[in-house]
Design a protein around this motif. Structure first.
Motif, PDB file in Angstrom:
ATOM      1  N   GLY A   1     -23.719 -25.585 -16.097  1.00 29.24           N
ATOM      2  CA  GLY A   1     -23.330 -26.992 -16.034  1.00 29.24           C
ATOM      3  C   GLY A   1     -22.169 -27.396 -16.917  1.00 29.24           C
ATOM      4  O   GLY A   1     -21.851 -28.575 -17.029  1.00 29.24           O
ATOM      5  N   THR A   2     -21.499 -26.445 -17.531  1.00 29.92           N
ATOM      6  CA  THR A   2     -20.374 -26.753 -18.426  1.00 29.92           C
ATOM      7  C   THR A   2     -19.135 -27.135 -17.628  1.00 29.92           C
ATOM      8  O   THR A   2     -18.846 -26.549 -16.588  1.00 29.92           O
ATOM      9  N   VAL A   3     -18.384 -28.109 -18.137  1.00 31.94           N
ATOM     10  CA  VAL A   3     -17.107 -28.502 -17.543  1.00 31.94           C
ATOM     11  C   VAL A   3     -16.023 -28.223 -18.582  1.00 31.94           C
ATOM     12  O   VAL A   3     -15.973 -28.883 -19.621  1.00 31.94           O
ATOM     13  N   LEU A   4     -15.189 -27.205 -18.313  1.00 24.15           N
ATOM     14  CA  LEU A   4     -14.070 -26.901 -19.209  1.00 24.15           C
ATOM     15  C   LEU A   4     -12.844 -27.656 -18.729  1.00 24.15           C
ATOM     16  O   LEU A   4     -12.416 -27.475 -17.588  1.00 24.15           O
ATOM     17  N   PRO A   5     -12.279 -28.524 -19.565  1.00 24.57           N
ATOM     18  CA  PRO A   5     -11.074 -29.260 -19.163  1.00 24.57           C
ATOM     19  C   PRO A   5      -9.898 -28.300 -18.910  1.00 24.57           C
ATOM     20  O   PRO A   5      -9.890 -27.177 -19.415  1.00 24.57           O
ATOM     21  N   PRO A   6      -8.903 -28.747 -18.154  1.00 25.87           N
ATOM     22  CA  PRO A   6      -7.715 -27.923 -17.933  1.00 25.87           C
ATOM     23  C   PRO A   6      -7.103 -27.472 -19.261  1.00 25.87           C
ATOM     24  O   PRO A   6      -7.166 -28.185 -20.265  1.00 25.87           O
ATOM     25  N   ASN A   7      -6.533 -26.279 -19.255  1.00 27.65           N
ATOM     26  CA  ASN A   7      -5.819 -25.687 -20.399  1.00 27.65           C
ATOM     27  C   ASN A   7      -6.717 -25.332 -21.579  1.00 27.65           C
ATOM     28  O   ASN A   7      -6.211 -25.010 -22.654  1.00 27.65           O
ATOM     29  N   THR A   8      -8.026 -25.362 -21.428  1.00 29.64           N
ATOM     30  CA  THR A   8      -8.931 -24.976 -22.511  1.00 29.64           C
ATOM     31  C   THR A   8      -8.801 -23.479 -22.767  1.00 29.64           C
ATOM     32  O   THR A   8      -8.695 -22.694 -21.834  1.00 29.64           O
ATOM     33  N   VAL A   9      -8.827 -23.086 -24.042  1.00 31.01           N
ATOM     34  CA  VAL A   9      -8.851 -21.673 -24.398  1.00 31.01           C
ATOM     35  C   VAL A   9     -10.192 -21.396 -25.064  1.00 31.01           C
ATOM     36  O   VAL A   9     -10.535 -22.012 -26.074  1.00 31.01           O
ATOM     37  N   VAL A  10     -10.964 -20.487 -24.455  1.00 28.54           N
ATOM     38  CA  VAL A  10     -12.269 -20.107 -24.993  1.00 28.54           C
ATOM     39  C   VAL A  10     -12.087 -18.785 -25.732  1.00 28.54           C
ATOM     40  O   VAL A  10     -11.726 -17.776 -25.118  1.00 28.54           O
ATOM     41  N   PRO A  11     -12.304 -18.760 -27.055  1.00 25.74           N
ATOM     42  CA  PRO A  11     -12.112 -17.525 -27.824  1.00 25.74           C
ATOM     43  C   PRO A  11     -13.111 -16.431 -27.429  1.00 25.74           C
ATOM     44  O   PRO A  11     -14.179 -16.716 -26.892  1.00 25.74           O
ATOM     45  N   ALA A  12     -12.761 -15.203 -27.733  1.00 26.69           N
ATOM     46  CA  ALA A  12     -13.653 -14.077 -27.494  1.00 26.69           C
ATOM     47  C   ALA A  12     -14.948 -14.274 -28.282  1.00 26.69           C
ATOM     48  O   ALA A  12     -14.957 -14.901 -29.354  1.00 26.69           O
ATOM     49  N   LEU A  13     -16.043 -13.750 -27.732  1.00 27.90           N
ATOM     50  CA  LEU A  13     -17.343 -13.771 -28.391  1.00 27.90           C
ATOM     51  C   LEU A  13     -17.794 -15.176 -28.784  1.00 27.90           C
ATOM     52  O   LEU A  13     -18.291 -15.394 -29.886  1.00 27.90           O
ATOM     53  N   SER A  14     -17.597 -16.143 -27.883  1.00 31.57           N
ATOM     54  CA  SER A  14     -18.045 -17.499 -28.188  1.00 31.57           C
ATOM     55  C   SER A  14     -18.806 -18.089 -27.012  1.00 31.57           C
ATOM     56  O   SER A  14     -18.564 -17.733 -25.861  1.00 31.57           O
ATOM     57  N   LEU A  15     -19.718 -18.986 -27.325  1.00 28.88           N
ATOM     58  CA  LEU A  15     -20.489 -19.710 -26.321  1.00 28.88           C
ATOM     59  C   LEU A  15     -19.952 -21.127 -26.254  1.00 28.88           C
ATOM     60  O   LEU A  15     -19.839 -21.807 -27.285  1.00 28.88           O
ATOM     61  N   PHE A  16     -19.620 -21.577 -25.035  1.00 29.24           N
ATOM     62  CA  PHE A  16     -19.183 -22.954 -24.804  1.00 29.24           C
ATOM     63  C   PHE A  16     -20.201 -23.627 -23.899  1.00 29.24           C
ATOM     64  O   PHE A  16     -20.752 -22.997 -23.001  1.00 29.24           O
ATOM     65  N   ALA A  17     -20.458 -24.908 -24.137  1.00 26.29           N
ATOM     66  CA  ALA A  17     -21.395 -25.662 -23.307  1.00 26.29           C
ATOM     67  C   ALA A  17     -21.017 -27.132 -23.341  1.00 26.29           C
ATOM     68  O   ALA A  17     -20.289 -27.586 -24.229  1.00 26.29           O
ATOM     69  N   GLY A  18     -21.548 -27.891 -22.376  1.00 22.51           N
ATOM     70  CA  GLY A  18     -21.372 -29.336 -22.357  1.00 22.51           C
ATOM     71  C   GLY A  18     -20.295 -29.799 -21.402  1.00 22.51           C
ATOM     72  O   GLY A  18     -19.652 -29.023 -20.718  1.00 22.51           O
ATOM     73  N   SER A  19     -20.142 -31.121 -21.386  1.00 22.58           N
ATOM     74  CA  SER A  19     -19.140 -31.753 -20.550  1.00 22.58           C
ATOM     75  C   SER A  19     -18.485 -32.867 -21.364  1.00 22.58           C
ATOM     76  O   SER A  19     -19.099 -33.917 -21.543  1.00 22.58           O
TER      77      SER A  19
ATOM     78  N   GLY B   1     -16.711 -29.107 -22.105  1.00 24.24           N
ATOM     79  CA  GLY B   1     -17.171 -27.892 -22.775  1.00 24.24           C
ATOM     80  C   GLY B   1     -16.577 -27.774 -24.163  1.00 24.24           C
ATOM     81  O   GLY B   1     -15.407 -28.048 -24.384  1.00 24.24           O
ATOM     82  N   ARG B   2     -17.441 -27.393 -25.110  1.00 25.02           N
ATOM     83  CA  ARG B   2     -16.972 -27.198 -26.484  1.00 25.02           C
ATOM     84  C   ARG B   2     -17.725 -26.043 -27.136  1.00 25.02           C
ATOM     85  O   ARG B   2     -18.780 -25.635 -26.674  1.00 25.02           O
ATOM     86  N   PHE B   3     -17.178 -25.553 -28.215  1.00 24.61           N
ATOM     87  CA  PHE B   3     -17.747 -24.416 -28.924  1.00 24.61           C
ATOM     88  C   PHE B   3     -19.141 -24.754 -29.434  1.00 24.61           C
ATOM     89  O   PHE B   3     -19.362 -25.798 -30.038  1.00 24.61           O
ATOM     90  N   ILE B   4     -20.101 -23.843 -29.199  1.00 25.65           N
ATOM     91  CA  ILE B   4     -21.468 -24.010 -29.677  1.00 25.65           C
ATOM     92  C   ILE B   4     -21.769 -23.010 -30.777  1.00 25.65           C
ATOM     93  O   ILE B   4     -22.248 -23.386 -31.850  1.00 25.65           O
ATOM     94  N   GLU B   5     -21.506 -21.718 -30.498  1.00 20.62           N
ATOM     95  CA  GLU B   5     -21.782 -20.699 -31.520  1.00 20.62           C
ATOM     96  C   GLU B   5     -21.032 -19.414 -31.191  1.00 20.62           C
ATOM     97  O   GLU B   5     -20.565 -19.217 -30.071  1.00 20.62           O
ATOM     98  N   ASP B   6     -20.950 -18.536 -32.204  1.00 16.53           N
ATOM     99  CA  ASP B   6     -20.401 -17.207 -32.008  1.00 16.53           C
ATOM    100  C   ASP B   6     -21.450 -16.322 -31.356  1.00 16.53           C
ATOM    101  O   ASP B   6     -22.648 -16.474 -31.632  1.00 16.53           O
ATOM    102  N   LEU B   7     -21.013 -15.395 -30.526  1.00 15.17           N
ATOM    103  CA  LEU B   7     -21.919 -14.435 -29.898  1.00 15.17           C
ATOM    104  C   LEU B   7     -21.906 -13.139 -30.711  1.00 15.17           C
ATOM    105  O   LEU B   7     -20.935 -12.846 -31.411  1.00 15.17           O
ATOM    106  N   PRO B   8     -22.969 -12.339 -30.605  1.00 13.62           N
ATOM    107  CA  PRO B   8     -23.030 -11.102 -31.399  1.00 13.62           C
ATOM    108  C   PRO B   8     -21.994 -10.075 -30.953  1.00 13.62           C
ATOM    109  O   PRO B   8     -21.545 -10.082 -29.803  1.00 13.62           O
ATOM    110  N   GLU B   9     -21.663  -9.183 -31.865  1.00 13.49           N
ATOM    111  CA  GLU B   9     -20.692  -8.119 -31.584  1.00 13.49           C
ATOM    112  C   GLU B   9     -21.143  -7.213 -30.444  1.00 13.49           C
ATOM    113  O   GLU B   9     -20.327  -6.550 -29.819  1.00 13.49           O
ATOM    114  N   THR B  10     -22.445  -7.180 -30.147  1.00  8.69           N
ATOM    115  CA  THR B  10     -22.986  -6.316 -29.085  1.00  8.69           C
ATOM    116  C   THR B  10     -22.856  -6.938 -27.694  1.00  8.69           C
ATOM    117  O   THR B  10     -23.304  -6.338 -26.718  1.00  8.69           O
ATOM    118  N   THR B  11     -22.255  -8.103 -27.587  1.00  9.20           N
ATOM    119  CA  THR B  11     -22.161  -8.807 -26.305  1.00  9.20           C
ATOM    120  C   THR B  11     -21.545  -7.941 -25.216  1.00  9.20           C
ATOM    121  O   THR B  11     -22.053  -7.895 -24.097  1.00  9.20           O
TER     122      THR B  11
END
Length: 190
Positions: free
Chosen positions: A140-158, A160-170
């Protein structure tokens, strides 16, 4: 250790390519000459890949590149991003890496999606978004145009915004899951 069951499908419902791609006959592939599937990917029923959208007046060119072991869920729409310039639509190529899972009902207009990315169900990935390797986009996340999602990160919401870092084992986890899903997706015995 638990093993997920084999998922079967009627052999006549999918076309299997020489490189192991399994494309539903109920998927819409527009402009297939402009789409490159890396191999061992699954395109589900009702999915739409818009390879017919490209720069106005340009010669046929690769518009969508999909890596290996990707899963495009039911009802997903993948179309290249565009800009309007002097009243004309200009489409730009989209590159999707290996092991990308796009959940059902999502709409993707990203410029680039890295490898081992999980996009949840019913997401909207805005034009020219860039999703780096091993990222996860929650349902259900809505990422606005031109958003950059960094590696190993979780985005959520509308939006979409950064929620937490993901583990190195992802990468290892997502890679194992996508390959296992492909291997369990088998034609039914006839």
């Amino acid at each position: 250790m638990s093993f997920a069951p084999v998922t079967t499908y009627p052999k006549s419902a999918y076309i299997e390519t020489d490189t192991g791609n399994k494309v539903s006959r109920r998927a819409t592939i527009s402009g297939p000459q402009n789409i490159v599937l890396g191999g061992k990917s699954i395109i589900s029923p009702s999915a739409v890949l818009r390879g017919d959208l490209r720069k106005a007046g340009s010669a046929p060119t690769v518009v969508i590149t999909l890596g290996r072991y990707c899963l495009v869920g039911e009802g997903v729409v993948v179309r290249p991003p565009y800009k309007t310039y002097k009243g004309a639509f200009n489409f730009y190529p989209m590159k999707i890496g290996d092991g990308v899972h796009i959940g059902e009902g999502s709409v993707v207009e990203a410029a680039q999606i890295g490898s081992w990315v999980v996009i949840g169900r019913n997401c909207v990935i805005g034009k020219f978004a860039i999703i780096k390797d091993c990222a996860r986009i929650a349902d259900g996340t809505v990422l606005p145009p031109n958003t950059v999602v960094p590696a190993l990160s979780l985005f959520a919401g509308s939006p979409g915004r950064f929620i937490e870092d993901l583990p190195e084992t992802t990468q290892e986890v997502v890679e194992a899951r996508t390959k296992a899903y492909y291997n369990r997706f088998q034609p039914a015995e006839q």
